[in-house]
Design a protein around this motif. Sequence first.
Motif, PDB file in Angstrom:
ATOM      1  N   GLU A 450      38.022  35.697  86.018  1.00  0.00           N
ATOM      2  CA  GLU A 450      36.763  36.451  86.003  1.00  0.00           C
ATOM      3  C   GLU A 450      36.752  37.540  84.929  1.00  0.00           C
ATOM      4  N   LEU A 480      21.070  36.616  77.092  1.00  0.00           N
ATOM      5  CA  LEU A 480      22.384  37.177  77.377  1.00  0.00           C
ATOM      6  C   LEU A 480      23.296  37.026  76.171  1.00  0.00           C
ATOM      7  N   SER A 578      35.100  30.041  91.119  1.00  0.00           N
ATOM      8  CA  SER A 578      34.044  29.862  90.118  1.00  0.00           C
ATOM      9  C   SER A 578      33.490  28.443  90.137  1.00  0.00           C
ATOM     10  N   THR A 581      31.097  28.182  92.996  1.00  0.00           N
ATOM     11  CA  THR A 581      29.825  28.825  92.644  1.00  0.00           C
ATOM     12  C   THR A 581      29.002  27.936  91.732  1.00  0.00           C
ATOM     13  N   TYR A 598      23.433  32.980  90.565  1.00  0.00           N
ATOM     14  CA  TYR A 598      24.069  33.033  89.243  1.00  0.00           C
ATOM     15  C   TYR A 598      25.157  34.098  89.184  1.00  0.00           C
ATOM     16  N   ARG A 599      24.926  35.264  89.817  1.00  0.00           N
ATOM     17  CA  ARG A 599      25.822  36.404  89.660  1.00  0.00           C
ATOM     18  C   ARG A 599      27.121  36.292  90.461  1.00  0.00           C
ATOM     19  N   ASN A 600      27.289  35.231  91.228  1.00  0.00           N
ATOM     20  CA  ASN A 600      28.520  35.091  92.002  1.00  0.00           C
ATOM     21  C   ASN A 600      29.726  34.738  91.141  1.00  0.00           C
ATOM     22  N   SER A 601      29.475  34.379  89.898  1.00  0.00           N
ATOM     23  CA  SER A 601      30.574  33.997  89.005  1.00  0.00           C
ATOM     24  C   SER A 601      30.187  34.371  87.579  1.00  0.00           C
ATOM     25  N   LYS A 602      31.196  34.779  86.779  1.00  0.00           N
ATOM     26  CA  LYS A 602      30.932  35.091  85.370  1.00  0.00           C
ATOM     27  C   LYS A 602      30.481  33.847  84.611  1.00  0.00           C
ATOM     28  N   THR A 604      28.631  31.127  85.729  1.00  0.00           N
ATOM     29  CA  THR A 604      27.220  30.824  85.971  1.00  0.00           C
ATOM     30  C   THR A 604      26.308  31.944  85.466  1.00  0.00           C
ATOM     31  N   TYR A 605      26.801  33.191  85.495  1.00  0.00           N
ATOM     32  CA  TYR A 605      25.988  34.299  84.986  1.00  0.00           C
ATOM     33  C   TYR A 605      25.805  34.176  83.476  1.00  0.00           C
ATOM     34  N   GLN A 608      23.284  31.050  82.798  1.00  0.00           N
ATOM     35  CA  GLN A 608      22.086  30.921  83.630  1.00  0.00           C
ATOM     36  C   GLN A 608      20.863  30.511  82.822  1.00  0.00           C
TER      37      GLN A 608
END
Length: 689
Positions: A450, A480, A578, A581, A598-602, A604-605, A608
Motif C-alpha cells: 500500500e 489523478l 488489494s 478490493t 475505490y478508496r479501499n485500496s491504492k 483501485t484508487y 478509478q
Amino acid sequence: MEPQRSPLLEVKGNLELKRPLVKAPSRLPLSGSRFKRRLDQMEDILEPEKKRTRGLDTTTKFATSHHRAPVITTVPQTQGQTAAPKVPKKTGPRCSTAVATAAAAPPKLGGKKPSKRPGWDLKGQLCDLNAELKCYRERTQTLDQENQQLRDQLREAQQQATALGAERRTLEGELARVQAQAEQGQQELENLSARVLELEERLGTQEGLVQELQKEQLGLQAERRELATRLEEQERRLQTSEAALSGSQAEVASLRQEAAAQATLLAERGERLHGLEMERRRLHNQLQELKGNIRVFCRVRPVLPGEPTPPPGFLLFPSGPAGSSDPPTHLSLLRCDERRGTLSGVPAPPTRHDFSFDRVFPPGSGQDEVFEEIAMLVQSALDGYPVCIFAYGQTGSGKTFTMEGGPAGDPQVEGLIPRALRHLFSVAQELSGQGWTYSFVASYVEIYNETVRDLLATGTRKGQGGECEIRRAGPGSEELTVTNARYVPVSCEKEVETLLLLARQNRAVARTAQNERSSRSHSVFQLQISGEHAGRGLQCAAPLNLVDLAGSERLDPGLALGPGERERLRETQAINSSLSTLGLVIMALSNKESHVPYRNSKLTYLLQNSLGGSAKMLMFVNISPLEENVSESLNSLRFASKVWLPPSPALSGPLATGFLHPHPFCPSGQGTFIQKGLTMANHLQHTPI
C-alpha cells in the motif's frame, strides 16, 4: 727547501690572476716590547740576589733554588740568507770581552754552540741579552722599512688594478653596445630578407593570378559569344512561344476551372473521410461494448523444462460451437482429492471444474496470438476511451511474461506493453495523414504494501516510495496524478524498451516457495494519450493502463523461507487485500451499484478513472499447467469467474460512449469530438457505463 717568494711578486700574481691578495707571513721572531718585558723581569730577579751573601756556597744555593734564566738563541738562517749585522761593543764596568764577542757573532746553523756562562754570572748573561736585543731591534727597523716599501708598492698595484678594472668595465659596456647594434643590424637584415622573400612570393602569386585572369578572360569571351548565340536562339524560340501562348491561355482557364472543381470534390471527400473515421470509431466502440466493457481472458502457460508433465486430461480445452476453427472459450480442470474416498476404500473419482471466459489461450498460444486478440482494445485507447488491462494469477503463472515479455532482443516473446506501444505509434502515424497529431507520456509505478513507488526513478530518488502520493490534478478536477513520479514523453519503441528495463531493475521482488524471483508488488504502466485535430478543433485524451498484479497465492504456500518470513507474511496480506478490493470494485461496476469502493485500496484508487464510465477493462487470468498448483489455479479461475459477465447481445446505447460524433447523415453535418477545455476525467464523470 724552496726560497720564499717576495710579497711584491705575490701582489703582481694576484693582479694577473684576478684574485684577492695573499698577505706575506711576518719573519719577525719577537717584538721589541716582549724583549723589554723579559729584561725588566730579569732585573727584578737580580736585585734581591745582590743583597744576599757573597760566596760560592751562596751562589750555588741561589742557582739551585731558582729557575735558570731562559737562554735566547738566534733564529737559524736558511741557505742564501745574509748574516745579521754586527753589534758594536758596549764598554761597561762589568762587561767582559767574551760577552761582546758572543753577542757580535751569533752561532751559525749546524755550527758549534757557544759556551755557556756560569750560573752565577748574571751580569754577563744580561749583557749578552742586551746585545742580542739591540741586534734584533736593528733587524726589526730594517724589516719595517722593507714592509713600508712593500705597502707602497701594494698601494700602487691596487690603484693600477682599480684603473684597469674601470677601463675593463668601460670596454665591456662598449662591447655590449656594439654587440646590441650588431644584433639589431642582424635582425633588420633578417626582416629585410623575409620581406624580400614575401614580396617575391606575392609577386609570383600576382603573376599566377594575372595568368589565371587572362585565361578566365579568354573563357568569358568565348562564353559571351556562346551566350550571344543562345540569346539569338532563345529570341527565336520566344517568338514561337508567344505564338503558342495565346493558344495555351484558353487551356489554362479551362484547367483552373477543373482544379477548382477538384478542390471542391477533395474537400467533400475530406469531409466524407472524416465522417467515415468518426463512424468507424463509433462502430468500433459499439463492437467493443458488444464484446463487453469488462472482459476476462484465461491463459495457461506451457510446461517449462525441468517441470513434471501433467497427467492426461488434467486440462481440457473444449471446442466452440463452430468446431476447432472457433477460438476456445471454455476450460475444464480435473482435480483428484486424495482425502476423499468411498465406503469401500476406493479413491473417489476426480472432480471436473468447468469455466467459461471471453477467450481461453492454451499453452501453445504465442505472444502474437494474444496481442492480436487485444489489438482492437488498444485501438480504443487511441480513439479516446480509457483502457485497463490486468494480468492476474499466482506466482510463476506467467503474468510478467504476458505483460513485458521474455529476454530483450527476441521479437517472438515480446509482451503486451511493447506490442501495444508499437501498434499505437503505427496507427498514430497513419492518422497523421488525416490531420491528427498524437502525443504519448509514459509513467511506471508499483504499489508495494500500500505504498506507491516510482519505478522510473533514477539516482538518489530510487526507493523513495514514501514521497509518491495519489493526488487530484487540481482543485475541482477528477484527474489523478502520482506526485514525485516521472512522466516521460515517448515517441518510439527504443524509448519504451529503456523504460521497461529500468522498471524491471527497480521493482520489488522476493524469493518464494513457488518462484525464485517473485513479484511482490502491483506494477502499473500508464500511457497518457492525447490527440488533436487542429483543422477541426477536435481533441481526445485517454489513458492506457497495463497492470501486472502481484502473486495471488494464499498465505501458507507463498511464504518465503528464512528470517524474512514475517515480511513475506505482511506482503501477502497486503496483496490479497488489494486483490479482494479489485474484485469488489469490478463486481460493483458490473452490478451498477451506487457506491464503488475505490478508496479501499491504492490500486483501485489510482485506476478509478479507467475502470468506470465508458472505460474498457480486460483481465488476463494466468494459471499454471502443473498438477501441484491445482489449488491456486482453481482459486484464480473462481476469482475470474466472479468478475466475468457474458457479452450482452444488445447495445445499451449508441451515444453512451462519451463522444459527440459528427454523423455523416446528420442534417448539419457538424459536431465536436471532445470540446476543448473539457478533460477526459470530467467527460467520464458525466458518462454512464
